[in-house]
Design a protein around this motif. Structure first.
Motif, short mmCIF file in Angstrom:
data_model
loop_
_atom_site.label_atom_id
_atom_site.label_comp_id
_atom_site.label_asym_id
_atom_site.label_seq_id
_atom_site.Cartn_x
_atom_site.Cartn_y
_atom_site.Cartn_z
N LEU A 1 0.83 -1.21 0.00
CA LEU A 1 0.00 0.00 0.00
C LEU A 1 0.86 1.25 0.00
CD1 LEU A 1 -2.70 1.50 0.30
CD2 LEU A 1 -2.53 1.13 2.78
N THR A 2 1.88 1.27 0.85
CA THR A 2 2.78 2.43 0.92
C THR A 2 3.45 2.69 -0.42
OG1 THR A 2 3.23 2.01 3.26
CG2 THR A 2 4.81 3.37 2.08
N LEU A 3 3.93 1.65 -1.07
CA LEU A 3 4.66 1.81 -2.33
C LEU A 3 3.74 2.28 -3.45
CD1 LEU A 3 7.01 -1.32 -2.19
CD2 LEU A 3 7.49 1.04 -1.52
N VAL A 4 2.53 1.72 -3.53
CA VAL A 4 1.60 2.13 -4.58
C VAL A 4 1.22 3.60 -4.40
CG1 VAL A 4 -0.74 1.82 -5.46
CG2 VAL A 4 0.69 -0.17 -5.01
N ILE A 5 0.90 4.00 -3.17
CA ILE A 5 0.49 5.39 -2.92
C ILE A 5 1.62 6.36 -3.24
CG2 ILE A 5 -0.10 7.04 -1.10
CD1 ILE A 5 -2.46 5.37 -1.94
N ASN A 6 2.84 6.04 -2.78
CA ASN A 6 3.96 6.97 -2.92
C ASN A 6 4.51 7.08 -4.32
OD1 ASN A 6 5.04 8.27 -0.26
ND2 ASN A 6 4.35 6.24 0.33
N TRP A 7 4.43 6.00 -5.11
CA TRP A 7 5.10 6.02 -6.40
C TRP A 7 4.18 5.92 -7.61
CZ3 TRP A 7 9.56 8.04 -5.87
CH2 TRP A 7 10.26 7.87 -4.65
N LEU A 8 2.96 5.44 -7.42
CA LEU A 8 2.04 5.32 -8.54
C LEU A 8 0.86 6.29 -8.45
CD1 LEU A 8 1.89 1.43 -8.99
CD2 LEU A 8 3.38 3.10 -10.13
N VAL A 9 0.67 6.92 -7.30
CA VAL A 9 -0.46 7.82 -7.12
C VAL A 9 -0.01 9.25 -6.79
CG1 VAL A 9 -2.56 8.30 -5.78
CG2 VAL A 9 -1.96 5.93 -6.37
N LYS A 10 0.73 9.41 -5.70
CA LYS A 10 1.01 10.72 -5.14
C LYS A 10 1.68 11.71 -6.11
CE LYS A 10 3.46 12.87 -1.25
NZ LYS A 10 4.31 12.58 -0.08
N PRO A 11 2.74 11.32 -6.84
CA PRO A 11 3.36 12.31 -7.74
C PRO A 11 2.39 12.84 -8.79
CG PRO A 11 4.78 10.39 -7.45
CD PRO A 11 3.46 10.03 -6.86
N PHE A 12 1.51 11.99 -9.26
CA PHE A 12 0.63 12.35 -10.37
C PHE A 12 -0.58 13.16 -9.88
CE2 PHE A 12 2.88 8.40 -11.12
CZ PHE A 12 3.64 8.76 -12.24
N THR A 13 -1.09 12.87 -8.69
CA THR A 13 -2.17 13.70 -8.15
C THR A 13 -1.65 15.10 -7.81
OG1 THR A 13 -1.78 12.81 -5.92
CG2 THR A 13 -3.49 11.75 -7.24
N MET A 14 -0.39 15.18 -7.34
CA MET A 14 0.20 16.49 -7.05
C MET A 14 0.34 17.31 -8.32
SD MET A 14 1.34 18.32 -4.46
CE MET A 14 2.42 17.70 -3.16
N ALA A 15 0.82 16.67 -9.39
CA ALA A 15 0.95 17.38 -10.67
C ALA A 15 -0.41 17.82 -11.20
CB ALA A 15 1.64 16.48 -11.69
N LEU A 16 -1.43 16.96 -11.05
CA LEU A 16 -2.77 17.28 -11.52
C LEU A 16 -3.35 18.46 -10.74
CD1 LEU A 16 -5.26 16.67 -13.23
CD2 LEU A 16 -5.95 15.00 -11.48
N LEU A 17 -3.21 18.45 -9.42
CA LEU A 17 -3.72 19.55 -8.61
C LEU A 17 -3.00 20.86 -8.93
CD1 LEU A 17 -4.22 17.83 -5.13
CD2 LEU A 17 -6.00 18.81 -6.59
N GLY A 18 -1.68 20.77 -9.11
CA GLY A 18 -0.93 21.97 -9.48
C GLY A 18 -1.43 22.57 -10.77
N TRP A 19 -1.64 21.73 -11.78
CA TRP A 19 -2.17 22.21 -13.07
C TRP A 19 -3.56 22.78 -12.90
CZ3 TRP A 19 -6.55 20.60 -15.64
CH2 TRP A 19 -6.73 21.13 -16.93
N LEU A 20 -4.43 22.08 -12.18
CA LEU A 20 -5.82 22.51 -12.03
C LEU A 20 -5.91 23.89 -11.37
CD1 LEU A 20 -8.89 21.97 -12.10
CD2 LEU A 20 -8.63 20.80 -9.89
N PHE A 21 -5.13 24.09 -10.31
CA PHE A 21 -5.25 25.34 -9.56
C PHE A 21 -4.53 26.49 -10.23
CE2 PHE A 21 -6.90 22.63 -6.27
CZ PHE A 21 -7.74 23.46 -5.55
#
Length: 332
Positions: A62-82
């Motif tokens: 769970l830790t590895l999936v969240i940190n490397w397959l989810v978190k970087p991309f949601t951060m980039a998406l939120l940055g673009w959106l805002f």
């Protein structure tokens, strides 16, 4: 937080002196304070029990999936959106690009140090947390540069290896060794009284040094806000704009990890630290890369600094939430 800002305005020269005491973007005073926070937890690490982590791989996965397959991309998406859509009228395109870059650097750098504190405050499994952090650090050595380069759209990123390796040494290796030696000393001193007495001695020692952990946390918060007092007052709008997507990212990633952990029927002492690791960031590394790529006074550097300012109070709120919802994990 308030005391830090007030002190930073009252004695800026003193905070400038403390801020200058750094090597490879790692501040010596902050390093000592974080070390004080981590050490009590490291005393509780039992190497004999670490081998049992393999019997419960779901928490690590769970830790590895969240940190490397989810978190970087949601951060980039939120940055673009805002900053490309919602805040486009308030921020010029070049500054918006730098803000997004700083957010991405935070998102690609999972926490190495402070997560031990959050785990301890939620009564996390010390052995499991150590393995989660160690595996993340190992992956970060190979994955940080390529993921950052791809998301930032640049051809080459120079990883500040001195910052990365020094931070791992200071925040993982040295406190772990100190904890091992302390545990060995306590074990030898009371071993003739049996295992139960040994465990009690270790717990009692950890409780005695815990006030230093609390002191380290409070002093770290004071210093971080003192260092940035001028920035907080000179650019309040920018800080608020950057903080909004960072807050959504932090709470969102924690919620995802924590609730998935609950659905997977993980024990609370594994699910809570997993959520904390996903929510928090390795801000020394992010700040160092932002400065090297975009400059000390860039929007990217400011975004990583806002990440530092947001992290501690937000993570404490998540600690409160995790402790308040421990009963959700009664199945464990």
């Amino acid at each position: 937080m308030a005391a830090g800002v007030a002190a930073g305005l009252w004695q800026p020269q003193w905070f400038s002196l403390v801020a200058s005491l750094e090597y490879a973007q790692v501040n010596a005073v902050i390093a000592v304070l974080i070390w004080l926070m981590i050490y009590p937890m490291m005393v509780q690490v039992d190497f004999a029990a670490i081998r049992d982590v393999g019997k419960k791989p779901a928490g690590l996965l769970l830790t590895l999936v969240i940190n490397w397959l989810v978190k970087p991309f949601t951060m980039a998406l939120l940055g673009w959106l805002f900053f490309r859509v919602l805040f486009a009228d308030w921020v010029d395109p070049q500054t918006a690009t730098e803000y997004i870059a700083g957010m991405i650097l935070l998102g690609v750098a999972p926490c190495t140090a402070m997560v031990f504190v959050w785990s301890q405050l939620t009564k996390g499994d010390a052995n499991y947390t150590l393995v989660q952090v160690s595996v993340n650090d190992l992956i970060m050595i190979f994955a940080f540069a390529p993921i950052s380069a791809w998301l930032l759209g640049v051809s080459d990123i120079t990883v500040p290896w001195s910052t990365l390796l020094l931070s791992v040494l200071l925040y993982v290796v040295l406190p772990l060794l100190a904890g091992v030696f302390t545990r060995h000393y306590l074990t030898r001193r009371v071993t003739r009284h049996g295992a139960a007495t040994t465990d009690k001695a270790i717990v009692a020692f950890a409780q005695r040094v815990k006030p230093w952990s609390v002191f380290g946390l409070l002093a770290t918060v004071l210093l971080l806000f003192g260092f940035q007092a001028q920035t907080i007052l000179s650019q309040p709008l920018a800080i608020v704009l950057i903080a909004i997507p960072l807050l959504l990212q932090t709470y969102g990633i924690f919620a995802l990890s924590y609730f998935v952990g609950c659905k997977l029927k993980l024990p609370h002492n594994i699910a809570a630290p997993a959520g904390m690791i996903g929510a928090s960031n390795f801000f020394e590394l992010a700040v160092a890369v932002a400065i090297s790529l975009f400059g000390l006074h860039s929007g990217a550097a400011l975004a990583t600094v806002v990440g530092v300012l947001v992290e501690v109070p937000v993570m404490l709120s998540l600690v409160w939430f995790a402790n308040s919802t421990r009963h959700w994990f009664a199945h464990a």
